[in-house]
Design an enzyme around this catalytic site. Structure first.
Site, short mmCIF file in Angstrom:
data_model
loop_
_atom_site.label_atom_id
_atom_site.label_comp_id
_atom_site.label_asym_id
_atom_site.label_seq_id
_atom_site.Cartn_x
_atom_site.Cartn_y
_atom_site.Cartn_z
N ARG A 44 0.86 -1.19 0.00
CA ARG A 44 0.00 0.00 0.00
C ARG A 44 0.90 1.23 0.00
NH1 ARG A 44 1.79 1.68 4.09
NH2 ARG A 44 0.75 3.66 3.76
N ALA A 46 0.87 5.10 -2.24
CA ALA A 46 0.85 5.39 -3.68
C ALA A 46 2.15 5.04 -4.40
CB ALA A 46 0.46 6.85 -3.91
N GLN A 194 -3.10 2.37 9.82
CA GLN A 194 -1.74 2.47 9.27
C GLN A 194 -0.81 3.25 10.17
OE1 GLN A 194 -4.62 3.13 7.60
NE2 GLN A 194 -4.39 2.81 5.40
N ASP A 235 -1.91 10.61 -2.24
CA ASP A 235 -2.17 9.59 -3.25
C ASP A 235 -2.44 10.19 -4.62
OD1 ASP A 235 -2.67 6.60 -2.01
OD2 ASP A 235 -2.90 8.20 -0.53
N LYS A 246 -5.16 9.71 2.66
CA LYS A 246 -5.95 8.81 3.50
C LYS A 246 -7.04 9.56 4.26
CE LYS A 246 -5.59 5.29 3.49
NZ LYS A 246 -6.36 4.32 2.68
#
Length: 346
Positions: A44, A46, A194, A235, A246
């Site tokens: 995970r 980008a 995360q 991202d 996020k």
């Protein structure tokens, strides 16, 4: 800490769904399984997704290299479409796939077997360039961090989100390596955690002082004067400076603005979508609501309750103090200064 790398003819991915309690590395040679690893967030972030997709195209070519040329190109179109369908918001995914497609188009006179080696070299180049971009980004961004600063970060934009070193955490690492006495507050980042599972893990392993807080504590920490700046990754960044990151980043940006705290975004130019005028055009990925109803496999919400799970939000450019790239720091007005990045050599 490299989450994605090629070794012994296999693509190796650190399983980020198992961290921090288990450190597991999976090996892949099937592009379909590589695509699923992206969907399942085994890999995970980008930049890391882009690197992984580049390798996915290479492994697709490896599988179909003995097909006639026309069949090979038909199959490679399917490979690229499958990889592109995995995560709609992260622009690095499409950027990397486009690079691999351009290589195939530029070498259309060659046989598939010859193309495989060329595509492997391009995937390796994407990986190496990402590492260098993060290092350069870190140097530029570290100048914005002062001695004894405490930085808030959201989600994970560290080595685990890239090929190595990190974007937002790359800036923090560079400041730490420069001898600045800094510390970090890490938002836990619900619903996938995360910040708790990955950012706290990375910083703690590096010996950088880190304090974990829940997402809804950030405003109070700012009110208490405990936070000097915010640094997050991205991202996708639109041409006007709107930033998709996020979910929860928008809220942090509003809080930072209300408290007069600078809000920095660290991202390579491969994350900038120069064709997208504003964040209103960004497609927001909707993920399985089980990520909300369950935490680490344990159900925390009642059966039958309605839920929504957008994976990203969009921070308006007005809330962003500066964007840190490998080519330098970009300040407002973004609609004028972001396009200038294309004039810099890669």
């Amino acid at each position: 800490m490299k989450p994605v790398y090629l070794e012994d003819g296999e693509l190796k991915l650190i399983d980020q769904t198992k961290l921090p309690t288990e450190f597991i590395v999976h090996a892949y040679t099937d592009y379909r399984k590589i695509a699923k690893a992206i969907v399942d967030m085994i890999v995970r972030g980008a930049p890391a997704i882009g690197v992984t997709a580049g390798y996915g195209v290479y492994f697709g070519a490896l599988e179909y290299q003995n097909e006639p040329k026309d069949v090979f190109y038909d199959k490679m179109k399917e490979v690229c479409e499958l990889l592109a369908s995995t995560r709609p918001t992260a622009v690095n995914l499409f950027w990397a796939i486009k690079r691999m497609e351009d290589v195939m188009a530029a070498n259309a006179d060659k046989q598939p077997v010859e193309l495989v080696a060329i595509l492997k070299d391009e995937a390796q180049a994407i990986c190496a360039e990402d590492i260098q971009m993060c290092r350069d980004m870190g140097k530029h961004g570290a100048e914005l961090i002062h001695q004894n600063d405490t930085i808030l970060t959201h989600c994970n934009a560290g080595a685990l989100a890239t090929a190595d070193y990190g974007t937002a955490l790359g800036v923090i690492r560079a400041a730490h390596e420069a001898g600045k006495n800094i510390s970090v507050y890490a938002d836990e980042t619900r619903p996938f955690l995360q910040g708790a599972r990955l950012t706290a893990y990375e910083l703690h392993a590096d010996g950088i002082p880190v304090t974990l807080i829940t997402d809804n504590m950030a405003g109070w920490m700012m009110k208490l004067g405990k936070i000097d700046g915010v640094i997050v990754g991205a991202d996708r960044i639109a041409a006007n400076g709107d930033v998709a990151n996020k979910i929860g980043t928008y809220s942090v940006s509003v809080l930072a603005k209300a408290h007069g705290i600078p809000m920095y975004v660290a991202a390579p130019t491969s994350t900038i979508d120069f064709t997208m005028k504003s964040g209103d055009e960004i497609v927001i990925e909707q993920r399985d609501c089980r990520e909300i109803s369950h935490i680490c496999g344990i159900q925390v919400a009642p059966d039958g309750v309605a839920m929504e799970n957008p994976a990203f939000d969009v921070t308006p450019h007005q809330n962003v103090t500066a964007i840190i790239t490998e080519k330098g720091v970009v300040y407002p007005p973004y609609d004028i200064n972001i396009p200038k990045l294309k004039e810099f050599p890669s």
